[in-house]
Design a protein around this motif. Structure first.
Motif, short mmCIF file in Angstrom:
data_model
loop_
_atom_site.label_atom_id
_atom_site.label_comp_id
_atom_site.label_asym_id
_atom_site.label_seq_id
_atom_site.Cartn_x
_atom_site.Cartn_y
_atom_site.Cartn_z
N GLY A 146 -7.30 -23.50 -0.06
CA GLY A 146 -7.94 -24.17 -1.18
C GLY A 146 -8.43 -23.17 -2.21
O GLY A 146 -7.69 -22.33 -2.72
N ILE A 147 -9.72 -23.28 -2.54
CA ILE A 147 -10.31 -22.37 -3.53
C ILE A 147 -10.41 -20.95 -2.99
O ILE A 147 -10.51 -19.99 -3.76
N ASP A 148 -10.36 -20.78 -1.67
CA ASP A 148 -10.44 -19.45 -1.04
C ASP A 148 -9.05 -18.89 -0.73
O ASP A 148 -8.92 -18.04 0.17
N THR A 149 -8.02 -19.32 -1.43
CA THR A 149 -6.67 -18.83 -1.20
C THR A 149 -6.60 -17.34 -1.51
O THR A 149 -7.14 -16.87 -2.53
N SER A 150 -5.91 -16.59 -0.65
CA SER A 150 -5.77 -15.15 -0.84
C SER A 150 -4.39 -14.72 -0.37
O SER A 150 -3.69 -15.45 0.33
N PHE A 151 -4.00 -13.51 -0.77
CA PHE A 151 -2.72 -12.94 -0.36
C PHE A 151 -2.87 -11.42 -0.26
O PHE A 151 -3.76 -10.82 -0.88
N ILE A 152 -1.98 -10.82 0.54
CA ILE A 152 -2.04 -9.38 0.82
C ILE A 152 -0.77 -8.74 0.26
O ILE A 152 0.34 -9.20 0.53
N LEU A 153 -0.97 -7.67 -0.50
CA LEU A 153 0.14 -6.88 -1.03
C LEU A 153 0.13 -5.52 -0.36
O LEU A 153 -0.93 -4.93 -0.13
N ARG A 154 1.34 -5.04 -0.06
CA ARG A 154 1.49 -3.73 0.60
C ARG A 154 2.43 -2.87 -0.21
O ARG A 154 3.46 -3.32 -0.71
N ASN A 155 2.05 -1.60 -0.35
CA ASN A 155 2.86 -0.62 -1.05
C ASN A 155 2.60 0.75 -0.44
O ASN A 155 1.64 0.94 0.32
N VAL A 156 3.47 1.68 -0.75
CA VAL A 156 3.33 3.05 -0.27
C VAL A 156 2.96 3.93 -1.47
O VAL A 156 3.74 4.06 -2.41
N VAL A 157 1.77 4.49 -1.43
CA VAL A 157 1.26 5.32 -2.51
C VAL A 157 1.04 6.72 -1.97
O VAL A 157 0.22 6.92 -1.05
N GLN A 158 1.80 7.68 -2.51
CA GLN A 158 1.71 9.08 -2.07
C GLN A 158 1.88 9.19 -0.55
O GLN A 158 1.06 9.78 0.16
N LYS A 159 2.96 8.57 -0.05
CA LYS A 159 3.33 8.60 1.36
C LYS A 159 2.26 8.00 2.28
O LYS A 159 2.17 8.35 3.46
N THR A 160 1.47 7.13 1.71
CA THR A 160 0.41 6.47 2.49
C THR A 160 0.50 4.97 2.26
O THR A 160 0.56 4.52 1.11
N GLY A 161 0.53 4.21 3.33
CA GLY A 161 0.57 2.76 3.21
C GLY A 161 -0.75 2.21 2.72
O GLY A 161 -1.81 2.53 3.26
N VAL A 162 -0.68 1.40 1.67
CA VAL A 162 -1.88 0.81 1.06
C VAL A 162 -1.72 -0.70 1.04
O VAL A 162 -0.69 -1.21 0.60
N GLU A 163 -2.72 -1.40 1.53
CA GLU A 163 -2.74 -2.86 1.50
C GLU A 163 -3.98 -3.33 0.76
O GLU A 163 -5.08 -2.84 1.01
N ALA A 168 -6.99 -15.40 -4.95
CA ALA A 168 -6.12 -15.96 -5.99
C ALA A 168 -6.92 -16.52 -7.17
O ALA A 168 -6.52 -16.36 -8.33
N TYR A 169 -8.05 -17.17 -6.90
CA TYR A 169 -8.81 -17.84 -7.94
C TYR A 169 -10.06 -17.07 -8.34
O TYR A 169 -10.98 -17.65 -8.93
N SER A 170 -10.08 -15.78 -8.06
CA SER A 170 -11.22 -14.97 -8.46
C SER A 170 -11.20 -14.75 -9.97
O SER A 170 -10.14 -14.53 -10.56
N PRO A 171 -12.36 -14.79 -10.64
CA PRO A 171 -12.37 -14.52 -12.09
C PRO A 171 -12.02 -13.07 -12.43
O PRO A 171 -11.70 -12.79 -13.59
N LEU A 172 -12.08 -12.18 -11.45
CA LEU A 172 -11.70 -10.78 -11.70
C LEU A 172 -10.19 -10.59 -11.75
O LEU A 172 -9.72 -9.59 -12.28
N VAL A 173 -9.43 -11.52 -11.19
CA VAL A 173 -7.96 -11.42 -11.23
C VAL A 173 -7.51 -11.95 -12.59
O VAL A 173 -7.63 -13.13 -12.89
N LYS A 174 -6.96 -11.06 -13.39
CA LYS A 174 -6.57 -11.42 -14.75
C LYS A 174 -5.18 -12.02 -14.81
O LYS A 174 -4.95 -13.00 -15.53
N ARG A 175 -4.24 -11.45 -14.06
CA ARG A 175 -2.85 -11.91 -14.17
C ARG A 175 -2.15 -11.70 -12.84
O ARG A 175 -2.36 -10.69 -12.17
N ILE A 176 -1.29 -12.66 -12.47
CA ILE A 176 -0.44 -12.58 -11.29
C ILE A 176 0.99 -12.86 -11.72
O ILE A 176 1.27 -13.91 -12.30
N GLU A 177 1.88 -11.92 -11.45
CA GLU A 177 3.27 -12.06 -11.89
C GLU A 177 4.21 -11.68 -10.74
O GLU A 177 4.00 -10.68 -10.06
N ILE A 178 5.23 -12.51 -10.55
CA ILE A 178 6.25 -12.24 -9.53
C ILE A 178 7.38 -11.46 -10.18
O ILE A 178 8.07 -11.97 -11.07
#
Length: 220
Positions: A146-163, A168-178
């Motif tokens: 619902g309003i507490d919907t969230s998602f996890i993104l994973r990437n490798v930054v400088q040979k280190t896994g970052v999650e 999703a509905y936080s006012p701090l999130v400005k834009r979400i693009e696929i």
């Protein structure tokens, strides 16, 4: 004896207040009524209370309803109040139409799925609108709450896994693009990418993001 003393004291107090004399047969109950008699009139008390009540009503701030009718679904015979409040809060937070990405029963091409390459831009603070931070990665999990919907993104930054986990509905999130839709994934949670970090960089979208980030670093 005590009743006589009480009547005498009552007579003196009542006479001092400008009242008439008390009959001799009056007892202690009449004495208490004389002592507890208010000095001001009841009309003045009613007027002051009505004036205070009017001032309080003028000071009240009554918010206007944002929705003319409660957001209910047609198949609901008796709508649940908590679900209606949740729908209204989602509609209030859905500024750029991001709620369509998290519909559970939508077509996979129109919603966010596990394995998609997602770009998220967040604000550093609500007071400073200029400062933003961006992060791109593979979506490995989505929690539709619902309003507490969230998602996890994973990437490798400088040979280190970052999650990073985003609300999703936080006012701090400005834009979400696929950036790219994932293909070949059969699971709803892609936690096995933690043990195979090489699969993350096999995506073309992440390669382009890494190349553009390297070019901007050289220019600066």
């Amino acid at each position: 004896m005590l009743s006589r003393v009480g009547t005498l004291i009552g007579k003196r107090l009542f006479a001092a207040q400008g009242g008439t004399s008390i009959p001799k047969a009056a007892g202690t109950t009449h004495l208490h009524s004389c002592l507890l008699q208010p000095q001001h009139s009841s009309r003045h008390h009613i007027q002051t209370s009505s004036i205070l009540r009017q001032e309080q009503q003028q000071s009240y701030i009554v918010p206007q309803p944002q929705f003319e009718q409660p957001l209910t679904e047609p198949q609901e015979k008796r709508p649940n109040v908590l679900k209606v409040i949740e729908r209204e809060s989602i509609a209030r937070a859905d500024v750029d139409g991001r709620a369509k990405l998290f519909v559970r029963r939508a077509v996979p091409s129109k919603r966010m799925c596990a394995g998609d390459v997602v770009f998220v831009e967040t604000r550093n603070s609500m007071s400073e609108s200029s400062g933003t931070t961006s992060f791109a990665g593979v979506c490995i999990a989505i929690y539709r709450r619902g309003i507490d919907t969230s998602f996890i993104l994973r990437n490798v930054v400088q040979k280190t896994g970052v999650e990073v986990r985003f609300m999703a509905y936080s006012p701090l999130v400005k834009r979400i693009e696929i950036l790219q839709k994932g293909s070949g994934y059969r699971r709803a949670k892609l936690f096995y990418l933690r043990h195979n970090p090489g699969k993350t960089f096999q995506l073309k979208a992440l390669k382009k993001m890494a190349q553009s980030a390297a070019q901007t670093a050289k220019q600066n």
